[in-house]
Motif scaffolding. Structure first.
Motif, PDB file in Angstrom:
ATOM      1  N   GLY A 209       0.802  -1.226   0.000  1.00 50.44           N
ATOM      2  CA  GLY A 209       0.000   0.000   0.000  1.00 50.44           C
ATOM      3  C   GLY A 209       0.830   1.268   0.000  1.00 50.44           C
ATOM      4  N   ASP A 210       2.139   1.157   0.166  1.00 49.67           N
ATOM      5  CA  ASP A 210       2.983   2.364   0.126  1.00 49.67           C
ATOM      6  C   ASP A 210       2.837   3.056  -1.230  1.00 49.67           C
ATOM      7  OD1 ASP A 210       4.065   2.169   2.626  1.00 49.67           O
ATOM      8  OD2 ASP A 210       5.963   1.256   1.993  1.00 49.67           O
ATOM      9  N   GLY A 211       2.826   4.387  -1.205  1.00 45.60           N
ATOM     10  CA  GLY A 211       2.762   5.143  -2.461  1.00 45.60           C
ATOM     11  C   GLY A 211       4.119   5.132  -3.160  1.00 45.60           C
ATOM     12  N   PHE A 212       4.093   5.112  -4.495  1.00 38.89           N
ATOM     13  CA  PHE A 212       5.334   5.027  -5.281  1.00 38.89           C
ATOM     14  C   PHE A 212       5.179   5.942  -6.489  1.00 38.89           C
ATOM     15  CE2 PHE A 212       8.441   3.442  -8.180  1.00 38.89           C
ATOM     16  CZ  PHE A 212       9.362   2.682  -7.487  1.00 38.89           C
ATOM     17  N   TRP A 213       5.898   7.055  -6.498  1.00 37.83           N
ATOM     18  CA  TRP A 213       5.856   7.939  -7.672  1.00 37.83           C
ATOM     19  C   TRP A 213       6.606   7.261  -8.819  1.00 37.83           C
ATOM     20  CZ3 TRP A 213       7.616  13.555  -5.975  1.00 37.83           C
ATOM     21  CH2 TRP A 213       6.772  14.022  -4.973  1.00 37.83           C
ATOM     22  N   PHE A 214       5.925   7.266  -9.960  1.00 36.36           N
ATOM     23  CA  PHE A 214       6.538   6.643 -11.145  1.00 36.36           C
ATOM     24  C   PHE A 214       6.433   7.641 -12.289  1.00 36.36           C
ATOM     25  CE2 PHE A 214       6.335   3.592 -14.801  1.00 36.36           C
ATOM     26  CZ  PHE A 214       7.582   3.027 -14.616  1.00 36.36           C
ATOM     27  N   ALA A 255       3.870   9.714  -0.330  1.00 36.09           N
ATOM     28  CA  ALA A 255       4.424   8.503  -0.976  1.00 36.09           C
ATOM     29  C   ALA A 255       5.722   8.117  -0.282  1.00 36.09           C
ATOM     30  CB  ALA A 255       4.655   8.770  -2.450  1.00 36.09           C
ATOM     31  N   ARG A 256       5.972   6.805  -0.251  1.00 32.16           N
ATOM     32  CA  ARG A 256       7.189   6.349   0.432  1.00 32.16           C
ATOM     33  C   ARG A 256       8.378   6.315  -0.525  1.00 32.16           C
ATOM     34  NH1 ARG A 256       9.588   5.298   4.887  1.00 32.16           N
ATOM     35  NH2 ARG A 256      10.362   3.234   5.403  1.00 32.16           N
ATOM     36  N   VAL A 287       9.494  14.268   4.420  1.00 33.92           N
ATOM     37  CA  VAL A 287       8.480  13.252   4.767  1.00 33.92           C
ATOM     38  C   VAL A 287       9.099  11.878   5.043  1.00 33.92           C
ATOM     39  CG1 VAL A 287       6.587  14.404   3.547  1.00 33.92           C
ATOM     40  CG2 VAL A 287       7.941  12.696   2.353  1.00 33.92           C
ATOM     41  N   GLY A 288      10.407  11.785   4.952  1.00 33.15           N
ATOM     42  CA  GLY A 288      11.071  10.501   5.233  1.00 33.15           C
ATOM     43  C   GLY A 288      10.863   9.482   4.127  1.00 33.15           C
ATOM     44  N   SER A 289      10.815   9.949   2.876  1.00 33.11           N
ATOM     45  CA  SER A 289      10.625   9.022   1.753  1.00 33.11           C
ATOM     46  C   SER A 289      11.967   8.686   1.116  1.00 33.11           C
ATOM     47  CB  SER A 289       9.729   9.661   0.690  1.00 33.11           C
ATOM     48  OG  SER A 289       8.501   9.965   1.275  1.00 33.11           O
ATOM     49  N   TRP A 290      11.919   7.694   0.228  1.00 33.82           N
ATOM     50  CA  TRP A 290      13.137   7.256  -0.460  1.00 33.82           C
ATOM     51  C   TRP A 290      13.045   7.599  -1.936  1.00 33.82           C
ATOM     52  CZ3 TRP A 290      16.706   5.998   2.873  1.00 33.82           C
ATOM     53  CH2 TRP A 290      16.360   5.397   4.086  1.00 33.82           C
ATOM     54  N   ILE A 291      14.159   8.087  -2.480  1.00 30.52           N
ATOM     55  CA  ILE A 291      14.224   8.348  -3.921  1.00 30.52           C
ATOM     56  C   ILE A 291      15.073   7.242  -4.542  1.00 30.52           C
ATOM     57  CG2 ILE A 291      15.031   9.945  -5.705  1.00 30.52           C
ATOM     58  CD1 ILE A 291      14.840  12.158  -3.493  1.00 30.52           C
ATOM     59  N   ILE A 292      14.531   6.582  -5.552  1.00 34.57           N
ATOM     60  CA  ILE A 292      15.339   5.583  -6.273  1.00 34.57           C
ATOM     61  C   ILE A 292      15.844   6.257  -7.545  1.00 34.57           C
ATOM     62  CG2 ILE A 292      15.353   3.323  -7.383  1.00 34.57           C
ATOM     63  CD1 ILE A 292      12.952   2.600  -5.534  1.00 34.57           C
ATOM     64  N   GLU A 293      17.139   6.462  -7.596  1.00 32.89           N
ATOM     65  CA  GLU A 293      17.731   7.110  -8.772  1.00 32.89           C
ATOM     66  C   GLU A 293      18.188   6.033  -9.739  1.00 32.89           C
ATOM     67  OE1 GLU A 293      21.305   9.453  -8.082  1.00 32.89           O
ATOM     68  OE2 GLU A 293      21.141  10.329 -10.102  1.00 32.89           O
ATOM     69  N   ASP A 294      17.490   5.917 -10.873  1.00 28.90           N
ATOM     70  CA  ASP A 294      17.859   4.928 -11.887  1.00 28.90           C
ATOM     71  C   ASP A 294      18.802   5.631 -12.868  1.00 28.90           C
ATOM     72  OD1 ASP A 294      18.033   3.028 -13.837  1.00 28.90           O
ATOM     73  OD2 ASP A 294      15.935   3.117 -14.453  1.00 28.90           O
ATOM     74  N   ASP A 295      20.101   5.375 -12.680  1.00 28.52           N
ATOM     75  CA  ASP A 295      21.128   6.102 -13.446  1.00 28.52           C
ATOM     76  C   ASP A 295      21.654   5.193 -14.553  1.00 28.52           C
ATOM     77  OD1 ASP A 295      22.497   8.535 -13.658  1.00 28.52           O
ATOM     78  OD2 ASP A 295      24.263   7.749 -12.659  1.00 28.52           O
ATOM     79  N   TYR A 296      20.754   4.707 -15.386  1.00 23.96           N
ATOM     80  CA  TYR A 296      21.050   3.558 -16.253  1.00 23.96           C
ATOM     81  C   TYR A 296      22.001   3.845 -17.402  1.00 23.96           C
ATOM     82  CZ  TYR A 296      17.698   5.750 -19.342  1.00 23.96           C
ATOM     83  OH  TYR A 296      17.074   6.650 -20.157  1.00 23.96           O
ATOM     84  N   ASP A 297      21.989   5.081 -17.956  1.00 27.66           N
ATOM     85  CA  ASP A 297      22.899   5.298 -19.096  1.00 27.66           C
ATOM     86  C   ASP A 297      23.540   6.688 -19.079  1.00 27.66           C
ATOM     87  OD1 ASP A 297      20.966   7.020 -19.976  1.00 27.66           O
ATOM     88  OD2 ASP A 297      20.595   6.027 -21.889  1.00 27.66           O
ATOM     89  N   SER A 298      23.741   7.212 -17.846  1.00 26.19           N
ATOM     90  CA  SER A 298      24.232   8.583 -17.724  1.00 26.19           C
ATOM     91  C   SER A 298      25.653   8.746 -18.278  1.00 26.19           C
ATOM     92  CB  SER A 298      24.234   8.983 -16.259  1.00 26.19           C
ATOM     93  OG  SER A 298      25.058   8.074 -15.568  1.00 26.19           O
ATOM     94  N   GLU A 299      26.349   7.633 -18.441  1.00 24.71           N
ATOM     95  CA  GLU A 299      27.743   7.718 -18.918  1.00 24.71           C
ATOM     96  C   GLU A 299      27.814   8.284 -20.325  1.00 24.71           C
ATOM     97  OE1 GLU A 299      26.417   5.144 -17.414  1.00 24.71           O
ATOM     98  OE2 GLU A 299      27.701   4.600 -15.727  1.00 24.71           O
TER      99      GLU A 299
END
Ligand SMILES: Cc1ncc(COP(=O)(O)O)c(C=O)c1O
Length: 487
Positions: A209-214, A255-256, A287-299
């Motif tokens: 049920g945690d919120g997840f920004w996508f 959102a978490r 708010v104590g949430s987590w950011i998932i940084e998807d750094d897949y092709d920044s190179e």
């Protein structure tokens, strides 16, 4: 081969060996083979396991399997070739259409049909692939071969579930130097790819049920995974400055998680502005949430200076940094990594121990050596120059030869270009025609969830090797798009 066969034979549940029926075992074995042949799991010329190996596998007497093989040979299903083993009869006709069990169709909205998982050469224009022709295979083979021959028996044991120490160290050093991310090797967890990274992260930190920004549009292959997790996935629109943080705060202030591709938004290619980066970090720490940084092709960035990672601005340790070797080396490796914030390393570690038994030693060691000997940075440098060239050729050739059908404006980085189409265009329909013509254009509109979709085609340029190749592919694309327009 025999391994594949034995596994295949287990597939049809309805033909499992049944010790309680009156049908003798040897006939049940015959039936398994016939079913596997009819269903196309076994093909003419495939080798079958030795009678001894199969008897052990099925826990039956050797004579039982011998008997089954004799019957199959008499009926023409297999050929016994003495010391060369037994094979499915090469002259056996292919199964009739309709007898092969259909594979359930993938969701056409989220399954990019261009992705070839069969080991065939991918179709031209497939996005997400690095230049396969330019990977230094000789060097790689030497490094892996060296490890393979080293004879260190300890390497036959289970690998560390969090990853090989040497590789974790190399990654921590690389991130510090190249991405401005300062972390300890103990914070780095090796995974088999982005979805495994998400699994590890969410099992460590989320509850149902945690919120997840996508991001909307957002990475199409992560979406079905997230929608299956029990999280409340909240699509947050993206504009030319990246994720609209204010909209996220309005839609799901508590959102978490927020997952973002700040360096090179997937798929639009925009960069998350500094103002939005700061706003996102402020929100997460307040708010104590987590950011998932998807750094897949920044190179791979061709305009302006390389951007430091969002994680490098993270004063409150709210960013979980996710990287991959899929673009900087090759995706068949299945090696990626995640940097856990210090405060939750122990949770990641506990989950990593329970989730799986780690990634194969050999490839982890190969990558660690590839980095240690300087091949990694050399390869990146070469690829930046090569991709800049291939990208420029693609834009020039495609805009020239397809001027009346699409328009390519270059993105600042990455391995694909976005060809924009008129708003009324049916990009998914066009992509289906293109796919049927043997090319792998990916339609943009299915990447959207709630926002009004833009129409376009995402085209991977990394494997267009030179101008002639680009011209050939552009002509085929032109032809396929004309056919789609006439349809
Ligand atoms: C947006 C995005 N994130 C992450 C990845 C890397 O995924 P993986 O490490 O599973 O290959 C990709 C690969 O195409 C991608 O496009």
């Amino acid at each position: 081969m025999s391994k594949r066969l034995v596994q295949d034979l287990r597939l049809p549940v309805d033909v499992a060996l049944d010790r309680s029926t009156a049908l003798p075992m040897y006939l049940q074995i015959c039936r398994r083979f016939k079913t596997a042949i009819e269903q196309g799991h076994l093909k003419p010329g495939d080798r079958v396991p030795s009678a001894r190996a199969l008897a052990t596998e099925l826990a039956v007497a050797r004579g039982t399997v011998d008997m089954a093989y004799r019957i199959l040979a008499d009926e023409g299903y297999v050929q016994v070739r003495g010391a060369a083993g037994t094979v499915i009869s090469p002259t056996l006709p292919a199964p009739e259409a309709g007898t092969v069990r259909p594979v359930p169709a993938a969701d056409p909205d989220t399954h990019p049909s261009h992705i070839d998982h069969d080991g065939n050469m991918p179709k031209p224009l497939q996005m997400g692939l690095p230049a396969l022709d330019a990977f230094p295979r000789k060097v790689w083979n030497r490094l892996v071969g060296h490890r393979l021959r080293s004879g260190d028996v300890s390497r036959l044991a289970y690998p560390h579930p969090a990853g090989l120490d040497q590789l974790r160290q190399r990654i921590a050093t690389y991130l510090g130097v190249s991405r401005g991310v300062s972390c300890l090797p103990e914070q780095v967890f090796i995974t088999t790819g982005l979805r495994a990274t998400l699994e590890l992260t969410l099992r460590s930190l989320s509850k149902a049920g945690d919120g997840f920004w996508f991001e909307d549009p957002g990475y199409i292959l992560a979406r079905p995974f997230l929608l299956n997790t029990g999280l409340r996935v909240v699509p947050v629109p993206v504009d030319r400055h990246g994720l609209q943080v204010d909209e996220g705060k309005r839609l799901a202030p508590d959102a978490r998680f927020a997952m973002v591709t700040p360096s090179h938004q997937s798929p639009l290619g925009v960069t998350l502005s500094l103002e939005r980066r700061m706003a996102l970090l402020d929100w997460a720490s307040s708010v104590g949430s987590w950011i998932i940084e998807d750094d897949y092709d920044s190179e791979f960035r061709y305009q302006g200076r390389p951007l430091p990672a969002l994680k490098s601005l993270d004063r409150h340790d709210r960013v979980i940094y996710s990287g991959t070797f899929s673009k900087v080396m090759f995706p068949g490796l299945r090696l990626a990594y995640v940097v856990a914030p210090l405060s939750v390393v122990d949770r990641f570690e506990a989950v990593a121990y329970n989730l799986n038994a780690g990634c194969p030693f050999l490839f982890q060691a190969g990558v660690a050596d590839f980095m240690a000997e300087g091949h990694f940075s050399r390869h990146l440098k070469k690829m930046r120059a090569l991709y800049a060239q291939r990208r420029a050729i693609t834009q020039r050739v495609f805009n020239h030869l397809l001027a009346d059908q699409l328009r390519i404006d270059l993105l600042a980085g990455g391995l694909h270009v976005l060809a924009t189409l008129p708003d009324a265009a049916d990009d998914a329909g066009m992509a289906a025609h293109v796919h049927a013509a043997g090319l792998a254009a990916n339609p943009l509109s299915p990447w959207y969830m709630a926002a009004r979709p833009k129409k376009g085609l995402l085209l991977g340029f990394a494997n267009l090797v030179d101008e002639d190749d680009a011209i050939r592919v552009a002509r085929r694309l032109r032809h396929a798009l004309s056919a789609a327009a006439d349809y």
